[in-house]
Design a protein around this motif. Structure first.
Motif, short mmCIF file in Angstrom:
data_model
loop_
_atom_site.label_atom_id
_atom_site.label_comp_id
_atom_site.label_asym_id
_atom_site.label_seq_id
_atom_site.Cartn_x
_atom_site.Cartn_y
_atom_site.Cartn_z
N THR A 1 -10.29 20.32 -23.25
CA THR A 1 -10.85 19.10 -22.56
C THR A 1 -12.15 19.17 -22.09
O THR A 1 -12.70 20.25 -21.98
CB THR A 1 -9.88 18.85 -21.17
N LEU A 2 -12.86 18.13 -21.54
CA LEU A 2 -14.18 18.00 -20.90
C LEU A 2 -14.01 17.56 -19.46
O LEU A 2 -12.82 16.83 -19.29
CB LEU A 2 -14.99 17.08 -21.62
N HIS A 3 -14.58 18.04 -18.47
CA HIS A 3 -14.56 17.58 -17.13
C HIS A 3 -15.84 17.22 -16.75
O HIS A 3 -16.96 17.63 -16.91
CB HIS A 3 -14.01 18.61 -16.25
N GLY A 4 -15.81 16.06 -15.74
CA GLY A 4 -17.35 15.73 -15.41
C GLY A 4 -16.97 14.81 -13.92
O GLY A 4 -15.68 14.56 -13.45
N ILE A 5 -18.07 14.44 -13.34
CA ILE A 5 -18.11 13.94 -12.02
C ILE A 5 -18.91 12.47 -12.08
O ILE A 5 -19.90 12.63 -12.40
CB ILE A 5 -18.46 14.95 -10.95
N ALA A 6 -18.32 11.48 -11.84
CA ALA A 6 -19.06 10.23 -12.14
C ALA A 6 -20.26 9.94 -10.79
O ALA A 6 -19.83 10.76 -9.83
CB ALA A 6 -18.28 9.07 -11.99
N GLU A 7 -21.27 9.50 -11.21
CA GLU A 7 -22.43 9.44 -10.28
C GLU A 7 -22.02 7.74 -9.58
O GLU A 7 -22.77 7.00 -9.73
CB GLU A 7 -23.74 9.29 -11.00
N VAL A 8 -21.42 8.06 -8.54
CA VAL A 8 -20.86 6.91 -7.58
C VAL A 8 -20.91 7.42 -6.22
O VAL A 8 -20.96 8.55 -5.66
CB VAL A 8 -19.34 6.35 -7.80
N THR A 9 -20.77 6.43 -5.26
CA THR A 9 -20.73 6.68 -3.91
C THR A 9 -19.59 6.49 -3.14
O THR A 9 -18.99 7.10 -2.39
CB THR A 9 -21.85 5.74 -3.19
N ASP A 10 -18.71 5.76 -4.09
CA ASP A 10 -17.17 5.61 -3.82
C ASP A 10 -16.36 5.76 -5.06
O ASP A 10 -16.48 5.12 -5.91
CB ASP A 10 -16.99 4.32 -3.17
N ASP A 11 -15.15 6.67 -4.87
CA ASP A 11 -14.16 6.60 -5.73
C ASP A 11 -12.93 5.59 -5.43
O ASP A 11 -12.48 5.63 -4.34
CB ASP A 11 -13.43 8.02 -5.73
N VAL A 12 -12.83 4.66 -6.40
CA VAL A 12 -11.74 3.33 -5.87
C VAL A 12 -10.62 3.32 -6.98
O VAL A 12 -10.49 4.33 -7.66
CB VAL A 12 -12.70 2.13 -6.11
N ASP A 13 -9.72 2.56 -6.45
CA ASP A 13 -8.36 2.62 -7.03
C ASP A 13 -7.65 3.89 -7.30
O ASP A 13 -7.13 4.33 -8.17
CB ASP A 13 -8.49 2.09 -8.34
#
Length: 235
Positions: free
Chosen positions: A170-182
């Motif tokens: 697998t690959l892993h990453g972190i989105a460049e957002v200010t809020d994690d939604v849903d």
């Protein structure tokens, strides 16, 4: 919370992603978290475009060799000994001998990647400060059709263990957002293992990002000094 040992680790396996991913909420206390954060040297940060980091005890050489040196006590006590009780690093040649410290501000992240072959295929990540969502993606579609994806919520003071095919496939990453939604039981792979689901639900099933620091513990397989010992194991 009762300390988790090797016999209890299976209760913390994350269903969904390839074996083996484990999540333990409240792995360290608030006091232990504060102690680590206060001991991170302010003059050792390396600033990158979307995060900053520290590498301890030293950065790897160009041929991915670690110059043997002990990790500082504030990084090992009690975290490394507590990880040892899980048995996760029992087969690693040196146990834990390396730690990468990353700091992410709100809106910062890292693109999907893998940790590579310089390390024994297991990684232990302790989160400090804010909560984030880790995006995990198959390298190749296991069913030959659709690449599967999973969202892993990492709360402050939690431990995420990644090994086996979860590490290699697998690959892993972190989105460049200010809020994690849903964020809910259908979208988050480790929802039932979270320590504080209620706060997410009360916030409209979202997480507002704040500064988050991660401690990534690994075993570098190539070490330059055979006589050294780290984590109680001879090289």
């Amino acid at each position: 919370m009762e300390p988790v040992n090797a016999e209890m680790l299976h209760l913390h396996r994350i269903a969904g992603p390839p074996n083996q991913m484990y999540y333990i909420a409240n792995f360290i206390t608030e006091g232990e978290e504060t102690r680590v954060v206060n001991n991170i040297p302010s003059n050792r940060w390396q600033s990158l475009s979307k995060r900053r980091l520290q590498v301890l005890p030293t950065a790897l050489t160009p041929n991915n060799t670690l110059i043997a040196a002990p990790l500082p006590a504030w990084l090992t006590d009690p975290i490394v000994s507590r990880i040892a009780k899980l048995g996760a690093f029992d087969s690693a040649p040196h146990g834990i001998n390396h730690c990468l410290i990353n700091e992410y501000q709100s809106g910062q992240g890292i693109m999907p990647h893998e940790d590579g072959t310089a390390y024994y295929p297991i990684v232990a990540t302790v989160s400090l400060g804010g909560t984030i969502v880790l995006d995990v993606t198959e390298k190749q579609a296991s069913d030959g059709v659709t690449v599967k994806q999973w969202r892993i919520v990492q709360e402050p003071r939690s431990l995420l263990l990644t090994a086996g095919s979860a590490y290699t496939d697998t690959l892993h990453g972190i989105a460049e957002v200010t809020d994690d939604v849903d964020l809910d039981t259908d979208s988050v792979a480790n929802w039932t293992l979270l320590g504080d689901r209620d706060s997410i639900v009360e916030n409209g099933n979202r997480n507002k990002r704040t500064t988050r620091i991660s401690l990534t513990y690994r075993d570098v397989t190539k070490v330059s000094k055979l006589r050294s010992k780290i984590f109680g194991k001879a090289r």
